[in-house]
Design a protein around this motif. Structure first.
Motif, short mmCIF file in Angstrom:
data_model
loop_
_atom_site.label_atom_id
_atom_site.label_comp_id
_atom_site.label_asym_id
_atom_site.label_seq_id
_atom_site.Cartn_x
_atom_site.Cartn_y
_atom_site.Cartn_z
N THR A 217 -10.40 25.41 -29.68
CA THR A 217 -11.48 24.79 -28.90
C THR A 217 -11.58 25.42 -27.51
N ILE A 218 -10.44 25.62 -26.86
CA ILE A 218 -10.44 26.23 -25.53
C ILE A 218 -10.98 27.65 -25.58
N ILE A 219 -10.55 28.43 -26.58
CA ILE A 219 -10.98 29.83 -26.68
C ILE A 219 -12.48 29.92 -26.96
N ILE A 220 -12.99 29.12 -27.90
CA ILE A 220 -14.41 29.17 -28.25
C ILE A 220 -15.27 28.74 -27.07
N ASP A 221 -14.85 27.69 -26.36
CA ASP A 221 -15.63 27.24 -25.20
C ASP A 221 -15.63 28.29 -24.10
N ARG A 222 -14.50 28.97 -23.88
CA ARG A 222 -14.46 30.02 -22.86
C ARG A 222 -15.31 31.21 -23.25
#
Length: 368
Positions: A217-222
């Motif tokens: 989730t963190i990677i995709i949002d970034r």
């Protein structure tokens, strides 16, 4: 208690399991590389659609800061505005664009033919360049030699000429259909991604293992945030390059200034290589107006390049991307050689995605 024999058997089983897992991993990685190689054009086409969807979503989000409307209505407003701008350009300047495109094409061809002749006169071998079509165009524009009125072409000559005309017409039709088809594919994918971005985001997260879903989730949002910032910055940069190039060439008195501004703005999407290619086209087109005009156009190109590289990019994109120019240029050349124009055009967003992932895992390792 386990004896030495049991320990050796356990170690043997662990080694066999490690070899099996490693072999499966190598096979899967090789299959992935082969799949990417054979279907690279399709994958780049899909990625271009994703980028269009991200750009539309970013513009809709920017509109949401001004007007509190649902996402679908904001996206509709953005789409109508973009369609209106494109229609206005085509309606008001369609004839000018078509005329200047033809003039620019003829000018570039004649300048390249003159360049070839100049190199040949000075002993430079130009046989490795494909000047066949240019020479053919130059020969076609030359006055035809007088022919005997009573001589008729043979049947074989008529058949070969008809076959060549049919072949060239078929290539032109297929190329046009392919380009138009790719445009509509990218447009459809972009609209589909922009209408329901959360659906595709949640789908990507669902494919990740449950224990790694928070990290995914963190990677995709970034990645989404980085691409949004970069695309908005690129749109502003392309618009500025188009306007400055158009007005500057019009002041200098270069014909086809409008279409040259359009190509310079579009090529600004490709960092480094696009600016060099756009400047080369501008200078070649300006040579037909004399050396003073060509020198003025070259100075204008240097000014536009300085504006893009040292003013717009540092100010607008300082929070979006921070990739060393040499690294970016090397990656562009690599993807351009391997995958052609698609790899050259989409090298920067692909590298941005890789940079986000690398930075995330480096930060995790540092904290650990």
């Amino acid at each position: 208690m386990t004896g030495p024999a049991d320990g050796r058997l356990l170690a043997r089983n662990d080694l066999a399991w490690a070899i099996s897992v490693g072999g499966i991993g190598v096979v899967l990685f090789t299959a992935l590389l082969l799949f990417t190689w054979f279907f690279a054009a399709t994958l780049f086409l899909i990625f271009a659609g994703v980028l269009l969807g991200v750009a539309l979503t970013a513009m809709a989000n920017m509109l949401g800061r001004v007007v509190k409307l649902p996402h679908s209505l904001r996206l509709t407003v953005v789409g109508l505005v973009l369609a209106g701008l494109l229609s206005g350009i085509l309606f008001l300047g369609g004839a000018t664009i078509a005329q200047q495109t033809k003039v620019l094409s003829d000018t570039i061809k004649s300048q390249l033919v003159d360049l070839k002749a100049f190199l040949d006169r000075n002993g430079v071998d130009t046989s490795f360049f494909d000047f066949g079509s240019l020479n053919a165009a130059s020969d076609a524009s030359a006055p035809a030699a007088p022919t005997t009125p009573h001589s008729l072409p043979s049947a074989s000559t008529i058949a070969s000429s008809g076959g060549a005309i049919f072949s060239q017409s078929l290539k032109l039709i297929l190329g046009t259909v392919s380009a138009v088809g790719n445009f509509f594919i990218v447009l459809f994918l972009g609209l589909a991604f922009a209408v329901q971005p959360s659906v595709y985001r949640n789908g990507l997260l669902f494919m990740a293992p449950a224990r790694h879903r928070a990290r995914a989730t963190i990677i995709i949002d970034r990645i989404g945030w980085t691409l949004e910032r970069w695309l908005i910055a690129q749109i502003i940069t392309m618009a500025a390059v188009f306007f400055v190039t158009w007005v500057g060439l019009a002041i200098i008195g270069i014909p086809s200034s409008f279409i040259l501004g359009i190509q310079a703005g579009l090529l600004a999407f490709i960092p480094t290589v696009g600016a060099i290619l756009g400047g080369l086209i501008v200078v070649l087109a300006s040579l037909a107006s004399g050396w003073v005009a060509a020198l003025s156009a070259f100075i204008l190109f240097l000014g536009v390049h300085a504006l893009e590289s040292y003013v717009l990019t540092p100010i607008i994109q300082r929070q979006a991307l921070d990739i060393p120019p040499a690294t970016l240029f090397a990656f562009q050349i690599l993807l351009g050689v391997v995958f052609g124009i698609w790899g050259l055009a989409l090298a920067l967003p692909l590298m941005a995605i890789a940079k986000v992932m690398i930075d995330h895992f480096k930060a995790e390792k540092t904290l650990a």
